[in-house]
Design a protein around this motif. Structure first.
Motif, short mmCIF file in Angstrom:
data_model
loop_
_atom_site.label_atom_id
_atom_site.label_comp_id
_atom_site.label_asym_id
_atom_site.label_seq_id
_atom_site.Cartn_x
_atom_site.Cartn_y
_atom_site.Cartn_z
N PRO A 14 0.82 -1.21 0.00
CA PRO A 14 0.00 0.00 0.00
C PRO A 14 0.86 1.27 0.00
CG PRO A 14 -0.74 -1.56 1.67
CD PRO A 14 0.59 -2.05 1.20
N ILE A 15 0.37 2.28 -0.70
CA ILE A 15 1.04 3.56 -0.72
C ILE A 15 0.04 4.69 -0.50
CG2 ILE A 15 2.98 2.89 -2.20
CD1 ILE A 15 1.50 3.96 -4.57
N LYS A 16 0.54 5.82 -0.06
CA LYS A 16 -0.25 7.03 0.09
C LYS A 16 0.11 7.97 -1.04
CE LYS A 16 -2.52 6.40 4.01
NZ LYS A 16 -3.99 6.55 4.12
N VAL A 17 -0.84 8.81 -1.41
CA VAL A 17 -0.62 9.66 -2.57
C VAL A 17 -1.03 11.11 -2.32
CG1 VAL A 17 -1.09 7.66 -4.03
CG2 VAL A 17 -2.87 9.36 -3.66
N MET A 18 -0.35 12.04 -3.01
CA MET A 18 -0.71 13.45 -3.00
C MET A 18 -0.34 14.04 -4.35
SD MET A 18 0.63 16.54 -0.51
CE MET A 18 2.28 16.62 -1.20
N ALA A 19 -1.15 14.96 -4.84
CA ALA A 19 -0.82 15.60 -6.11
C ALA A 19 -1.49 16.95 -6.24
CB ALA A 19 -1.24 14.70 -7.27
N SER A 20 -0.85 17.83 -6.96
CA SER A 20 -1.47 19.05 -7.46
C SER A 20 -1.61 18.84 -8.96
CB SER A 20 -0.60 20.27 -7.17
OG SER A 20 -0.53 20.53 -5.78
N ALA A 21 -2.82 18.98 -9.48
CA ALA A 21 -3.07 18.66 -10.88
C ALA A 21 -3.86 19.77 -11.55
CB ALA A 21 -3.83 17.34 -10.99
N CYS A 22 -3.50 20.04 -12.81
CA CYS A 22 -4.25 21.00 -13.62
C CYS A 22 -4.58 20.36 -14.96
CB CYS A 22 -3.44 22.27 -13.87
SG CYS A 22 -3.31 23.37 -12.42
N SER A 23 -5.80 20.55 -15.42
CA SER A 23 -6.21 20.14 -16.75
C SER A 23 -6.50 21.42 -17.52
CB SER A 23 -7.46 19.26 -16.69
OG SER A 23 -7.82 18.79 -17.97
N LEU A 24 -5.66 21.74 -18.50
CA LEU A 24 -5.74 23.00 -19.22
C LEU A 24 -6.89 22.99 -20.23
CD1 LEU A 24 -1.96 23.81 -19.76
CD2 LEU A 24 -3.37 24.04 -17.70
N PRO A 25 -7.28 24.14 -20.75
CA PRO A 25 -8.41 24.20 -21.68
C PRO A 25 -8.20 23.38 -22.95
CG PRO A 25 -7.92 26.37 -20.81
CD PRO A 25 -6.79 25.48 -20.38
N LEU A 26 -9.31 22.90 -23.50
CA LEU A 26 -9.29 22.17 -24.76
C LEU A 26 -8.89 23.13 -25.88
CD1 LEU A 26 -10.14 19.33 -25.91
CD2 LEU A 26 -12.37 20.36 -26.38
N ASP A 27 -7.96 22.70 -26.75
CA ASP A 27 -7.51 23.58 -27.82
C ASP A 27 -8.22 23.30 -29.14
OD1 ASP A 27 -6.19 21.45 -29.12
OD2 ASP A 27 -4.33 21.81 -28.02
N SER A 28 -7.83 24.03 -30.17
CA SER A 28 -8.52 23.94 -31.46
C SER A 28 -8.33 22.60 -32.16
CB SER A 28 -8.04 25.06 -32.39
OG SER A 28 -6.63 24.95 -32.62
N GLY A 29 -7.34 21.82 -31.72
CA GLY A 29 -7.10 20.52 -32.33
C GLY A 29 -7.73 19.36 -31.58
N GLY A 30 -8.54 19.68 -30.56
CA GLY A 30 -9.18 18.62 -29.78
C GLY A 30 -8.25 17.96 -28.78
N THR A 31 -7.16 18.64 -28.42
CA THR A 31 -6.22 18.11 -27.43
C THR A 31 -6.12 19.08 -26.25
OG1 THR A 31 -4.33 19.17 -28.54
CG2 THR A 31 -4.86 16.92 -29.19
N TYR A 32 -5.59 18.59 -25.16
CA TYR A 32 -5.40 19.44 -23.98
C TYR A 32 -4.30 18.86 -23.10
CZ TYR A 32 -8.47 15.99 -21.65
OH TYR A 32 -9.04 14.85 -21.15
N LYS A 33 -3.60 19.75 -22.41
CA LYS A 33 -2.51 19.32 -21.54
C LYS A 33 -3.00 19.14 -20.10
CE LYS A 33 1.26 21.64 -24.06
NZ LYS A 33 2.28 22.71 -23.97
N ASN A 34 -2.34 18.23 -19.40
CA ASN A 34 -2.57 18.01 -17.98
C ASN A 34 -1.20 18.06 -17.30
OD1 ASN A 34 -5.59 16.84 -17.96
ND2 ASN A 34 -4.48 16.03 -19.71
N ILE A 35 -1.07 18.86 -16.25
CA ILE A 35 0.22 19.05 -15.60
C ILE A 35 0.11 18.62 -14.14
CG2 ILE A 35 1.99 20.72 -14.97
CD1 ILE A 35 1.22 22.31 -17.44
N LEU A 36 1.06 17.81 -13.69
CA LEU A 36 1.01 17.24 -12.35
C LEU A 36 2.29 17.49 -11.56
CD1 LEU A 36 -0.36 13.68 -13.26
CD2 LEU A 36 -1.69 15.74 -12.76
N LEU A 37 2.13 17.77 -10.28
CA LEU A 37 3.20 17.71 -9.29
C LEU A 37 2.77 16.60 -8.35
CD1 LEU A 37 3.66 21.49 -8.34
CD2 LEU A 37 4.89 20.20 -10.07
N MET A 38 3.58 15.56 -8.20
CA MET A 38 3.13 14.41 -7.45
C MET A 38 4.27 13.66 -6.78
SD MET A 38 1.73 12.55 -10.87
CE MET A 38 2.83 12.23 -12.23
#
Length: 259
Positions: free
Chosen positions: A145-169
């Motif tokens: 078993p492990i414990k977890v923590m993260a700060s996560a952002c899901s950026l806006p959807l762009d014109s190509g139907g893709t989007y970035k997600n950025i994590l500190l974990m």
């Protein structure tokens, strides 16, 4: 590259985190720097990302960027052209976070991590930065078993139907998670990326479309995310990384101080 690992839970205060001694580290390409705890080893540094491991099975990831295409999610589905995962943009941030972790483990050939989110705290951000939150969760690994923590952002959807997600974990065995929580907090707060690099990191994966004001006129790019007085890189740095109190934030970043 998707991180095939889970993260560390935190219950320690910011004061304890600030008392942790860290050794400065700068990546060879000078795109990122961070503090490294005594005895820990940096296993990856560059392109705005730092990965480090501890002496008791801990791992911390800083700045991982996961590029998603807006599509139904299938665990273990491989993609190309810079896309890391197929994942519906309409999913909640907690669901996206879970899918990213599951996808990383699946691509590495591991068993489902049985991630269970214990708490999710939204981070108030300008719309140009999409959704951000802090997560505390429990999970499993081959070592137990492990414990977890993260700060996560899901950026806006762009014109190509893709989007970035950025994590500190981060990740740690459950039995030592409470001891390591201040270390994780201190390392998160030490994460630094030069402004120009951070702006590029937060930019849409698909470049904005070219628009024409009138027939025959010179072509101009569409307004980028962060226009209209909102510096997305500054807000990300102050709010997500440094957890700056609202009273000390400029109004453009959701605070109460004048810009």
């Amino acid at each position: 590259m998707i991180v095939a690992a889970l993260l560390l839970a935190s219950s320690a205060s910011t004061t304890r985190a600030q008392s942790v001694s860290l050794k400065p580290y700068t990546a060879p390409d000078e795109s990122v720097s961070a503090g490294v705890p005594p005895g820990w080893t940096v296993t990856k540094g560059g392109d705005t990302v730092v990965v480090m491991t501890g002496t008791r099975g801990e791992t911390i990831f800083l700045g991982d960027t996961i590029v998603a295409r807006n599509a139904p999610y299938v665990a273990g589905q491989r993609s190309d052209n810079g896309i890391d995962i197929y994942m519906p943009y309409s999913a909640s941030l907690a669901q996206k976070f879970t899918m990213i972790i599951e996808q990383g483990v699946a691509l590495a050939g591991g068993q489902p991590p049985q991630l269970k989110i214990a708490s999710s705290t939204p981070i108030a951000m300008p719309p140009a930065l999409g959704q951000c939150a802090r997560f505390v969760a429990d999970g499993s690994s081959v070592a137990g078993p492990i414990k977890v923590m993260a700060s996560a952002c899901s950026l806006p959807l762009d014109s190509g139907g893709t989007y970035k997600n950025i994590l500190l974990m981060a990740q740690a065995p459950s039995v030592i998670a409470s001891e390591d929580a201040p270390i994780a907090q201190a390392v998160f707060a030490s994460y630094r990326v030069p402004a120009a690099m951070l702006q590029r990191k937060l930019a849409p994966f698909t470049a904005p479309p070219i628009v024409m004001s009138s027939p025959g006129a010179a072509r101009m790019p569409a307004m980028p995310a962060g226009a209209f007085g909102v510096d997305t890189s500054q807000c990300f740095d102050l709010v997500v990384i440094r957890e700056t109190p609202k009273s000390q934030l400029p109004m453009s970043c959701g605070g109460t101080r004048p810009n």
